[in-house]
Motif scaffolding. Structure first.
Motif, PDB file in Angstrom:
ATOM      1  N   LEU A 291       0.802  -1.216   0.000  1.00  0.00           N
ATOM      2  CA  LEU A 291       0.000   0.000   0.000  1.00  0.00           C
ATOM      3  C   LEU A 291       0.839   1.273   0.000  1.00  0.00           C
ATOM      4  CD1 LEU A 291      -2.958  -0.974   2.380  1.00  0.00           C
ATOM      5  CD2 LEU A 291      -2.835  -1.060  -0.113  1.00  0.00           C
ATOM      6  N   ASN A 370      -7.816   5.790   0.469  1.00  0.00           N
ATOM      7  CA  ASN A 370      -6.458   5.248   0.360  1.00  0.00           C
ATOM      8  C   ASN A 370      -5.504   6.332   0.838  1.00  0.00           C
ATOM      9  OD1 ASN A 370      -4.277   3.518  -0.211  1.00  0.00           O
ATOM     10  ND2 ASN A 370      -3.971   4.482  -2.201  1.00  0.00           N
ATOM     11  N   GLY A 409      -7.699   0.889   0.179  1.00  0.00           N
ATOM     12  CA  GLY A 409      -6.316   0.626   0.573  1.00  0.00           C
ATOM     13  C   GLY A 409      -6.100   1.093   1.995  1.00  0.00           C
TER      14      GLY A 409
END
Length: 532
Positions: A291, A370, A409
């Motif tokens: 990530l 994310n 994410g």
């Protein structure tokens, strides 16, 4: 129409690696969902069937309109605890006689359907969803009440279940109880506080105190039927509004009750929507296994919104946050999606303005997470990152249009808050198997603890144990990594479920349809003070 162009190379090694990693996570997720579907296990499922009874999900299936979807919520509740995955309760949204309803069903194959701390939280979350979205609430009841060994965690907060039922009714949201078996002690108040009650002949048992308790308390000899049988409640006490001869008949009658509710949605359903230009299957290869590697959220947006049509807002400003307008299954949405992970001052100001605009237009907001959080460092502190981040969180907190959140994410630190995490009451929040959420990343958190320990040792003039430091960092990293995984967080009801990325458009469409049952109006002003 502004169709998003895709730069995703589905033949690249990176895409293949991302897809393989996601498929592996989905395999692991399926194994956990299988545990929830198994209920109390083969032994207790077979015993339940020998009694001529339907399983919880079979009851739901017969209740729903044929060939309509059921959006199950919190299926992993209790994961990682001492309790069965699913927490002896099935909850979700389905269509009954054309009406979207919030359905809960006790699973009597798990400790007789008894309520434990996680089933309590799951039931309360379901009630919150019913109230916020004005969904009729149907309880398919068969529970032995509280799981007594865990009563200290259930009894006091558990009263909220009955409070919620009365508040739903007071708000004009119908509540229906269909009693298939035991509904005893405190559980008797579920039918007792519902608007409509159906009981099954010779199966339903609804009483505050069973024969042994009555004998101990009063000396009276009694039996289940005279104390709380379906026929007694239909003929004598009046608690049962409808008397069913068997389970299918009870579910048939429940459908007729819903058909007569005259429950109307606040907004009409939109017309047919054009699907995205790109395949949902390609969503599997977008999020990197690591990530720390950024990805373009427009590739996700292009695969979930109608016709991949997206009008971006401020595309050249605050580029670490993508914002813009789209429709999803015909419903207008404003989208906020993290593009480079970190949120700077510009992104925060851009988000606050965009959220205000959505409120002016009464458009729901979709947050695609994310983010590693807000930027730190002397340059950014001096540039006002605190007040600008606070501006974004202020806007999210006081926005009155419905919010939907999907963790794709990372979702770390205050960035989780600014992107409408669980504490900010999104109508629905789901996670992909690739998601992670914590106060910060595992390496960062372990590193901070190491630095603090080093400084403490230096201040005391003591030597620093490098070997112990390495062991501590490894332990902390492992702990935070495991506690940031989506199944861990879902087990604690910090989301409404972990979903296959390919199902994202469908899940969001079902949520948007459900939330349009209730009227809403965006904030016109009404935000806290923005520090400029």
């Amino acid at each position: 129409m502004t169709v998003l162009a895709s730069a995703l190379d589905t033949k690249s090694p990176e895409y293949a690696a991302n897809r393989e990693a996601m498929l592996a996570k989905l395999t692991e997720l399926d194994a956990e969902h299988t545990k929830a579907l198994a209920g109390g296990g083969e032994k207790y499922v077979e015993r339940h069937r020998r009694r001529g009874k339907l399983l919880a999900r079979e009851r739901i299936e017969l209740l729903l309109d044929p060939d309509t979807p059921f959006l199950e919520l919190s299926p992993l509740a209790g994961w990682g605890s001492d309790y069965t995955v699913g927490a002896s309760l099935v909850t979700g949204i389905g269509v009954v006689e054309g009406v979207e309803c919030l359905i809960t069903a006790n699973d009597p194959t798990v400790r007789g359907g008894a309520s434990n701390p996680w089933s309590l939280r799951k039931a309360l979350r379901a009630n919150d969803i019913a109230l916020a979205n004005r969904l009729p609430c149907i309880n398919l009841v068969e529970s032995g009440g509280a799981d007594l060994p865990s009563q200290k965690e259930i009894f006091i907060p558990g009263g909220a279940i009955f409070r919620d039922l009365t508040r739903l009714s007071a708000a004009g949201i119908p509540t229906i109880a269909v009693v298939f078996g035991n509904s005893t002690a405190g559980g008797a108040y579920v039918p007792g506080m519902s608007d409509h009650v159906i009981m099954v002949k010779e199966r339903a048992k609804v009483f505050l105190g069973g024969p042994p308790l009555v004998k101990m308390a009063t000396g009276e000899e009694s039996d289940d039927e005279s104390l709380g049988g379906a026929e007694m409640h239909a003929r004598v006490s009046g608690l049962a509004d409808y008397f069913a001869v068997d389970e299918p008949d009870a579910l048939r009658q429940a459908r007729r009750v819903v058909a007569r509710l005259n429950h109307r949605k606040a907004y009409g359903d939109p017309g047919p929507a054009e699907p995205p230009k790109y395949s949902a299957d390609e969503l599997l290869g977008i999020v990197p296994g690591d990530l720390k590697t950024p990805f373009d959220p427009r590739e996700v947006i292009a695969r979930i919104v109608d016709a991949s049509d997206f009008d971006e807002f401020k595309p050249m400003y605050g580029t670490s946050l993508t914002t813009g307008w789209a429709t999803l299954h015909g419903y207008p949405v404003g989208v906020l999606a993290n593009a480079q992970g970190v949120l700077f001052s510009a992104e925060s100001q851009k988000a606050a303005q965009f959220i205000q605009l959505a409120n002016q237009r009464d458009i729901p907001l979709l947050f695609l997470h994310n983010t590693t959080g807000y930027m730190v460092g002397s340059r950014y502190e001096q540039g006002g990152i605190i007040k600008h981040g606070a501006m974004m969180i202020n806007a999210v907190s006081n926005s009155r249009v419905p919010h939907l959140s999907v963790l794709m994410g990372a979702s770390y630190g205050a960035g989780h808050y600014g992107m409408c995490g669980r504490a900010y009451d999104p109508r629905f929040l789901f996670a992909w198997p690739s998601a992670k959420s914590a106060v910060m990343g595992p390496q960062q958190l372990a590193g901070v603890l190491s630095i603090v320990a080093r400084q403490s040792a230096a201040a005391k003039g003591q030597p620093y144990d490098e070997e112990a430091d390495a062991a501590l960092r490894a332990m902390v990293e492992q702990q935070i990594e495991s506690e940031s995984l989506p199944v861990f967080l879902s087990g604690r009801l910090y989301d409404d479920g972990v979903i296959d990325p390919r199902d994202t458009r469908t899940v969001l469409g079902l949520c948007l349809s459900a939330l349009h049952t209730a009227p809403y109006e965006g904030a016109r002003g009404g935000f806290g003070v923005f520090r400029m």
